[in-house]
Write an enzyme that holds these catalytic residues in place. Structure first.
Site, PDB file in Angstrom:
ATOM      1  N   GLU A  15      56.820  38.186 -35.565  1.00 26.94           N
ATOM      2  CA  GLU A  15      57.437  37.289 -36.540  1.00 26.94           C
ATOM      3  C   GLU A  15      58.448  37.995 -37.443  1.00 26.94           C
ATOM      4  O   GLU A  15      59.256  37.332 -38.095  1.00 26.94           O
ATOM      5  CB  GLU A  15      56.344  36.615 -37.372  1.00 26.94           C
ATOM      6  CG  GLU A  15      55.529  35.638 -36.542  1.00 26.94           C
ATOM      7  CD  GLU A  15      54.260  35.157 -37.220  1.00 26.94           C
ATOM      8  OE1 GLU A  15      53.709  34.126 -36.776  1.00 26.94           O
ATOM      9  OE2 GLU A  15      53.798  35.816 -38.179  1.00 26.94           O
ATOM     10  N   ASP A  37      51.121  24.367 -31.707  1.00 27.41           N
ATOM     11  CA  ASP A  37      50.215  23.540 -30.903  1.00 27.41           C
ATOM     12  C   ASP A  37      50.104  22.172 -31.561  1.00 27.41           C
ATOM     13  O   ASP A  37      50.000  22.058 -32.777  1.00 27.41           O
ATOM     14  CB  ASP A  37      48.843  24.183 -30.728  1.00 27.41           C
ATOM     15  CG  ASP A  37      48.138  24.461 -32.038  1.00 27.41           C
ATOM     16  OD1 ASP A  37      47.277  23.646 -32.421  1.00 27.41           O
ATOM     17  OD2 ASP A  37      48.437  25.475 -32.682  1.00 27.41           O
TER      18      ASP A  37
END
Length: 232
Positions: A12, A196
């Protein structure tokens, strides 16, 4: 101005570090912090490792050891709100800890004495993010993000978090960063890419998504940094 940029995982922050020059490394409390100049801004970049304890430690170190005065966090999150789709960007308006429970003593979920259930993100940074999104033609959603030291896969638990806190997404670091920044009076901004959701299929490749989402989030954060730099 000294600005902190955080993620939870190495992936990240890698796209951020790749765009910086003259990066210096600092090892503190079993973690590595990277410093560099970006325009007129002094940047402090780090990944915290996963979970509330590590993210709180990293945020506090950035503020106490490096003098960070604004903190931007980016990462991934799971959707609770059925309107969220994989790849959507969501900025936290406020955050809570869904696994904090002393209801046995008569308190609501997510609350401790002298604390509060929700910590609100900085309105000026939220407005700046909205301006960046408009200029870039990106749809940036806003919503409540719930944090806990659990990877929540159970649909019943997700539904409970959504109903109890009005949460739109959940992850494992944001509220801890928010609590630290709120206590130390440091404006913060939490950006998450949905990894998700109800529309995901069995062939979803999380590692590939993490790489692409991290690059997308890094581009967005650099646009915010450009705006902060111009305001200096």
């Amino acid at each position: 101005m000294i600005v902190g940029v955080m993620g939870a995982m190495p992936e990240e922050i890698e796209p951020i570090l790749k765009r910086l020059e003259g990066v210096q490394k600092h090892e503190i409390a079993d973690n590595i912090y990277y410093t560099a100049m970006y325009g007129s801004l002094d940047l402090v970049v780090a990944y915290s490792k996963i979970g509330k304890v590590f993210s709180a430690l990293t945020a506090a170190t950035m503020i106490e050891k490096f003098g960070v005065r604004k903190l931007l966090f980016s990462g991934v999150a799971g959707a609770i709100n059925p309107q969220l789709r994989i790849g959507d960007l969501i900025a936290a308006t406020k955050l809570c800890q869904h696994d904090l429970d002393i209801t046995a003593f008569g308190h609501p979920y997510g609350y401790v004495p002298e604390g509060k259930v929700f910590v609100e993100a900085d309105p000026k940074l939220l407005e700046l993010a909205a301006e960046v999104a408009a200029k870039r033609g990106i749809k940036l959603r806003r919503g409540i993000i719930a944090t806990g030291d659990q990877f929540v896969a159970d649909e019943g638990r997700k539904r409970w978090i959504g109903e109890t806190f009005g949460a739109d997404a959940l992850e494992m670091e944001g509220a801890a960063v928010a609590v630290v920044c709120d206590a130390m009076k440091v404006p913060f901004f939490i950006l998450r890419a949905i990894s998700d959701a109800a529309d995901m299929d069995a062939g979803f490749d999380f590692d590939a998504f993490l790489q692409s989402a991290s690059a997308q989030s890094a581009d967005f954060l650099f646009s915010m940094l450009d705006a902060l730099d111009q305001a200096e």
